[in-house]
Write a protein that holds these residues in place. Structure first.
Motif, PDB file in Angstrom:
ATOM      1  N   VAL A 167      -1.897  -1.389  -1.787  1.00  0.00           N
ATOM      2  CA  VAL A 167      -0.419  -1.793  -2.321  1.00  0.00           C
ATOM      3  C   VAL A 167       0.585  -0.995  -1.841  1.00  0.00           C
ATOM      4  O   VAL A 167       1.686  -1.181  -2.065  1.00  0.00           O
ATOM      5  CB  VAL A 167      -0.566  -1.723  -3.915  1.00  0.00           C
ATOM      6  N   GLY A 168       0.384  -0.308  -0.686  1.00  0.00           N
ATOM      7  CA  GLY A 168       1.516   0.493   0.026  1.00  0.00           C
ATOM      8  C   GLY A 168       1.706   1.739  -0.401  1.00  0.00           C
ATOM      9  O   GLY A 168       2.623   2.328  -0.081  1.00  0.00           O
ATOM     10  N   GLY A 169       0.859   2.328  -1.442  1.00  0.00           N
ATOM     11  CA  GLY A 169       0.947   3.513  -2.039  1.00  0.00           C
ATOM     12  C   GLY A 169       0.740   4.777  -1.310  1.00  0.00           C
ATOM     13  O   GLY A 169       0.735   5.915  -1.581  1.00  0.00           O
ATOM     14  N   GLN A 170       0.291   4.802  -0.150  1.00  0.00           N
ATOM     15  CA  GLN A 170      -0.069   5.942   0.788  1.00  0.00           C
ATOM     16  C   GLN A 170       0.868   6.695   1.388  1.00  0.00           C
ATOM     17  O   GLN A 170       0.805   7.633   1.650  1.00  0.00           O
ATOM     18  CB  GLN A 170      -1.172   5.468   1.783  1.00  0.00           C
ATOM     19  N   ALA A 171       2.056   5.825   1.500  1.00  0.00           N
ATOM     20  CA  ALA A 171       3.170   6.665   1.979  1.00  0.00           C
ATOM     21  C   ALA A 171       4.238   7.153   0.950  1.00  0.00           C
ATOM     22  O   ALA A 171       4.153   6.854  -0.171  1.00  0.00           O
ATOM     23  CB  ALA A 171       4.142   5.207   2.523  1.00  0.00           C
ATOM     24  N   GLN A 172       5.191   7.899   1.232  1.00  0.00           N
ATOM     25  CA  GLN A 172       6.045   8.524   0.507  1.00  0.00           C
ATOM     26  C   GLN A 172       7.400   7.793   0.524  1.00  0.00           C
ATOM     27  O   GLN A 172       8.067   7.812   1.565  1.00  0.00           O
ATOM     28  CB  GLN A 172       6.493   9.998   0.812  1.00  0.00           C
ATOM     29  N   HIS A 173       7.871   6.927  -0.312  1.00  0.00           N
ATOM     30  CA  HIS A 173       8.700   5.963  -0.511  1.00  0.00           C
ATOM     31  C   HIS A 173       9.880   6.651  -0.880  1.00  0.00           C
ATOM     32  O   HIS A 173      10.302   6.772  -2.144  1.00  0.00           O
ATOM     33  CB  HIS A 173       8.617   4.805  -1.222  1.00  0.00           C
ATOM     34  N   HIS A 216       8.806  -1.133   4.264  1.00  0.00           N
ATOM     35  CA  HIS A 216       8.504   0.133   4.609  1.00  0.00           C
ATOM     36  C   HIS A 216       8.073   0.004   6.261  1.00  0.00           C
ATOM     37  O   HIS A 216       7.255  -0.881   6.468  1.00  0.00           O
ATOM     38  CB  HIS A 216       7.369   0.692   3.756  1.00  0.00           C
ATOM     39  N   TRP A 217       8.361   0.836   7.073  1.00  0.00           N
ATOM     40  CA  TRP A 217       7.836   0.926   8.332  1.00  0.00           C
ATOM     41  C   TRP A 217       7.907   2.256   9.078  1.00  0.00           C
ATOM     42  O   TRP A 217       8.389   3.258   8.439  1.00  0.00           O
ATOM     43  CB  TRP A 217       8.997   0.159   9.131  1.00  0.00           C
ATOM     44  N   GLU A 267       3.346   0.942  11.511  1.00  0.00           N
ATOM     45  CA  GLU A 267       3.035   0.039  10.244  1.00  0.00           C
ATOM     46  C   GLU A 267       4.491  -0.657   9.890  1.00  0.00           C
ATOM     47  O   GLU A 267       5.381  -0.226   9.935  1.00  0.00           O
ATOM     48  CB  GLU A 267       2.280   0.877   9.359  1.00  0.00           C
ATOM     49  N   SER A 268       4.312  -1.631   9.179  1.00  0.00           N
ATOM     50  CA  SER A 268       5.498  -2.234   8.695  1.00  0.00           C
ATOM     51  C   SER A 268       4.990  -3.033   7.449  1.00  0.00           C
ATOM     52  O   SER A 268       3.859  -3.891   7.561  1.00  0.00           O
ATOM     53  CB  SER A 268       6.117  -3.129   9.706  1.00  0.00           C
ATOM     54  N   MET A 269       5.491  -3.243   6.437  1.00  0.00           N
ATOM     55  CA  MET A 269       5.157  -3.862   5.473  1.00  0.00           C
ATOM     56  C   MET A 269       6.347  -4.432   4.542  1.00  0.00           C
ATOM     57  O   MET A 269       7.480  -3.657   4.595  1.00  0.00           O
ATOM     58  CB  MET A 269       4.390  -3.097   4.477  1.00  0.00           C
ATOM     59  N   PHE A 270       6.222  -5.537   3.762  1.00  0.00           N
ATOM     60  CA  PHE A 270       7.259  -5.839   2.724  1.00  0.00           C
ATOM     61  C   PHE A 270       6.648  -5.949   1.562  1.00  0.00           C
ATOM     62  O   PHE A 270       5.187  -6.709   1.490  1.00  0.00           O
ATOM     63  CB  PHE A 270       7.802  -7.297   3.296  1.00  0.00           C
ATOM     64  N   GLY A 271       7.046  -5.818   0.392  1.00  0.00           N
ATOM     65  CA  GLY A 271       6.437  -6.155  -0.864  1.00  0.00           C
ATOM     66  C   GLY A 271       7.580  -6.127  -1.955  1.00  0.00           C
ATOM     67  O   GLY A 271       8.652  -6.151  -2.024  1.00  0.00           O
TER      68      GLY A 271
END
Length: 680
Positions: free
Chosen positions: A69-75, A467-468, A550-554
């Motif tokens: 779900v993209g939770g590995q990064a510090q947003h 996130h990128w 890495e790049s993601m949209f959510g």
């Protein structure tokens, strides 16, 4: 591989560790998964409770779902208090300029020269302290993780599922299939329907000097050579062929030598690739005369007219009936040319289609049925998307056609193919999901659905994010949102140049992603007036979507009283990777209906310009694309249910359950598996 299987299948392979008391860890795992928006099945918790290495095993599971779900990064947003205290854009810029003068730097017209602009001014921990804990809600997502078989069994199961896919796989799944194929050389699937998958399996077999399987066209060999060289098995991009070992050259040429000469005309479509491949294979060093003729055709030393070429000559001679007779020998190509045959006045098209459909794949039938269902009147604009999801637009100058008879023939064939069932159970949230016909019409991720699929979102706040993380040079992605009224007229926007607009709030522009960067946009129902919202990600400068690390949209949904950090894994409804060739990504659009949002997946990329892409420059294109997407009628599960109704139930047959994810009881056909219901 264990992490990959969890992320791909939501099944957790059994641990092969020693027995022990893992009861405490099992309870801790359950709590950690709930915070990430997941729930362990009873069987999974019981298994963890019997392990001596339970803690290591649990850490792997939690890490996998957080990555999903993209939770590995510090947003960490630019504005620490987001969505609160977002400043007026001009006031914020003036503050940055004043700060620069205070430091003796001055301002020469470029915001990037200002020390405060585009660079987060607070630590991640400071941002966390500015937000209260998330208050749990029954609306929060709870995706179930199931206990699988042994790791070896799960690898085999995933390998067979990917290999047997009735639709072409996406880029990530193709790479995974290639990896698994090297581990399962002794396991030959009963059927590999798509030629790209076949080439991937054969590339692994070629390197291992195993017999090749199901090669019957010259293009099969070209795909295989491209895959074995680390190139593009889809043949969209040129491949630099490697030097093949002598046994490999002999195997490739032997396969070519067995292809029916009537298919040599297909060489013309990829003539340059064949000439480059011939330089690597040295065909004249081997006693395969027929294979040598393939390269002679590529060099124009011999002539071979392709099947498609014969059809084009017939159309050029204004003889659609001849084109129909030629196409009748190739059922799949006939179905793809139905629109053209009807428009040019060919006679007996419906009868020819009736004879052809038993030999045509389910995905082609669904694709043609969807196409014909949208040909009753001209579109406002024709929106095309290639296999890289890059979009272009043209006026629709085609006259409408009456294809009711052909539609009836195709529907009858699909009804015939549907499996017998005693009871059909369909989860309501899956009814408006488009039946997938290609892996290129979606992205890798979590909760991602095929292009044209619709989903419903409740909650006071709709929040989407990008996130990128750059690879080697400064990269600036800009999250923006176009706001449209009920007539699809542009009525506002939110971006780095307009940080807020009537209930919409931007988290602030970040212009460097060395350690990763995240931007958010919030939409608050109680203050929002637009009918449609189209999020987009613009590459302002730096690396493309295919080049970054890495790049993601959510997107997330939550109620205002839930509080919480800007990024809360349990509120993430979907997380999609962004891998496309354009400079502007259009992942999804949202339509407001009272207090509810309806999302429609797009998975499209605009070409854009080399640098400096902004929402202000592409708003007219966005308006056309979103209008066309909403008015298009897709072949959805709802339509599939209607076909099941025509087939009727059979008392002694098994029940069929269609849903978004598998249940604890099992037996659910998921969206990715819908194509299997239509394969013959």
């Amino acid at each position: 591989m264990r992490t990959t299987i969890i992320k791909k299948t939501l099944r957790v392979p059994l641990s092969d560790g020693a027995a022990g008391d893992g009861g405490t860890t099992a309870r801790q795992l359950d709590v950690a998964l709930i915070k990430a928006g997941f729930k362990a099945s009873r069987e999974l918790l019981d298994h963890v409770g019997t392990l001596a290495d339970a803690e290591e095993y649990a850490v792997t599971v939690v890490r996998a779902v957080r990555e999903l779900v993209g939770g590995q990064a510090q947003h960490n947003p630019y504005f620490k208090d987001f969505p609160h205290n977002v400043p007026d854009t001009v006031e914020f810029w003036l503050e940055c300029i004043d700060d620069a003068f205070a430091q003796g730097i001055g301002f020469r017209g470029n915001l990037l020269d200002l020390p405060r602009y585009g660079r987060v001014q607070h630590a991640y921990e400071e941002m966390l302290e500015a937000h209260d804990e998330l208050i749990g809600s029954l609306k929060d997502r709870a995706t179930v993780l199931h206990l699988g078989g042994t790791l070896d069994d799960e690898i085999t199961r995933l390998y067979l599922e990917l290999a047997a896919s009735p639709i072409p796989l996406g880029e990530d799944d193709r790479a995974l299939l290639g990896e698994l194929a090297t581990q399962r050389l002794d396991l030959v699937p009963e059927a590999v329907p798509t030629r790209e998958n076949r080439a991937i399996l054969n590339a692994a077999r070629l390197v291992a000097q195993r017999p090749l399987i199901d090669v019957d066209t010259v293009t099969d060999v070209l795909r295989l050579a491209c895959e074995a060289s680390g190139g593009d098995v889809t043949l969209r991009e040129p491949t630099r062929f490697r030097s093949f070992r002598r046994p490999e050259r002999r195997a490739l040429l032997a396969a070519l030598n067995e292809v029916d000469t009537s298919k040599f005309g297909d060489v013309n479509q990829h003539r340059e690739a064949w000439k480059r491949l011939g330089e690597r294979l040295h065909p004249h060093e081997h006693p395969f005369e027929q294979a040598q003729d393939v390269f002679a055709v590529a060099r124009k030393e011999k002539t071979a007219r392709s099947f498609a070429g014969q059809v084009e000559v017939a159309f050029a001679d204004n003889d659609p009936d001849l084109a129909l007779r030629i196409l009748s020998k190739a059922p799949g190509m006939l179905l793809r040319q139905v629109d053209r045959l009807v428009r040019t006045g060919a006679t007996g098209v419906a009868e020819a289609v009736r004879a052809a459909v038993p030999d045509v794949s389910g995905r082609v039938l669904v694709s043609v049925l969807e196409h014909l269902g949208n040909r009753e009147k001209p579109d406002a604009a024709r929106v095309f998307a290639n296999r890289s999801r890059k979009v272009w637009i043209a006026d629709d100058t085609r006259p409408p056609i009456d294809a009711a008879a052909i539609i009836g023939v195709i529907e009858d064939e699909l009804v015939r193919r549907l499996p017998d069932f005693s009871e059909l159970i369909v989860d309501p949230e899956v009814l408006d999901v488009a039946v997938p016909v290609s892996g290129a019409a979606t992205e890798e991720g979590f909760g991602v659905l095929p292009r044209g699929s619709k989903l419903r979102l409740d909650g006071d706040v709709l929040r989407f994010f990008v996130h990128w993380r750059q690879t080697s040079k400064r990269t600036d992605y800009d999250l923006s949102a176009a706001l449209l009224n009920e007539n699809f007229e542009f009525c506002g926007y939110v971006s780095w140049t307009r940080l807020k607009d009537s209930g919409a709030f931007h988290s602030g522009d970040i212009t460097d992603a060395t350690d990763g960067a995240t931007e958010f946009i919030d939409l608050h129902h109680n203050a929002f007036n637009a009918k449609y919202v189209v999020p987009q990600v613009n590459i302002y400068t730096g690396e493309g979507f295919d080049d970054v690390a890495e790049s993601m949209f959510g997107f997330m949904s939550r109620d205002l009283d839930q509080q919480g950090k800007p990024f809360e894994p349990s509120t993430v409804r979907a997380r999609s990777s962004m891998r496309g060739r354009g400079k502007v990504a259009l992942p999804i659009m949202f339509e407001r209906d009272g207090d509810t949002w309806h999302g429609t997946w797009l998975h499209l990329y605009l070409r854009g310009i080399t640098w400096g892409n902004r929402i202000e420059e592409n708003r007219d294109l966005v308006k056309l694309i979103t209008s066309a997407a909403l008015h298009r009628r897709y072949f959805t599960v709802r339509r599939l249910v209607e076909l099941f109704g025509r087939k009727g139930s059979t008392p002694d047959a098994p029940s069929i359950h269609i849903g978004l994810t598998r249940s604890e009881a099992g037996g659910v056909t998921t969206v990715a598996e819908l194509g299997n219901l239509l394969s013959d």
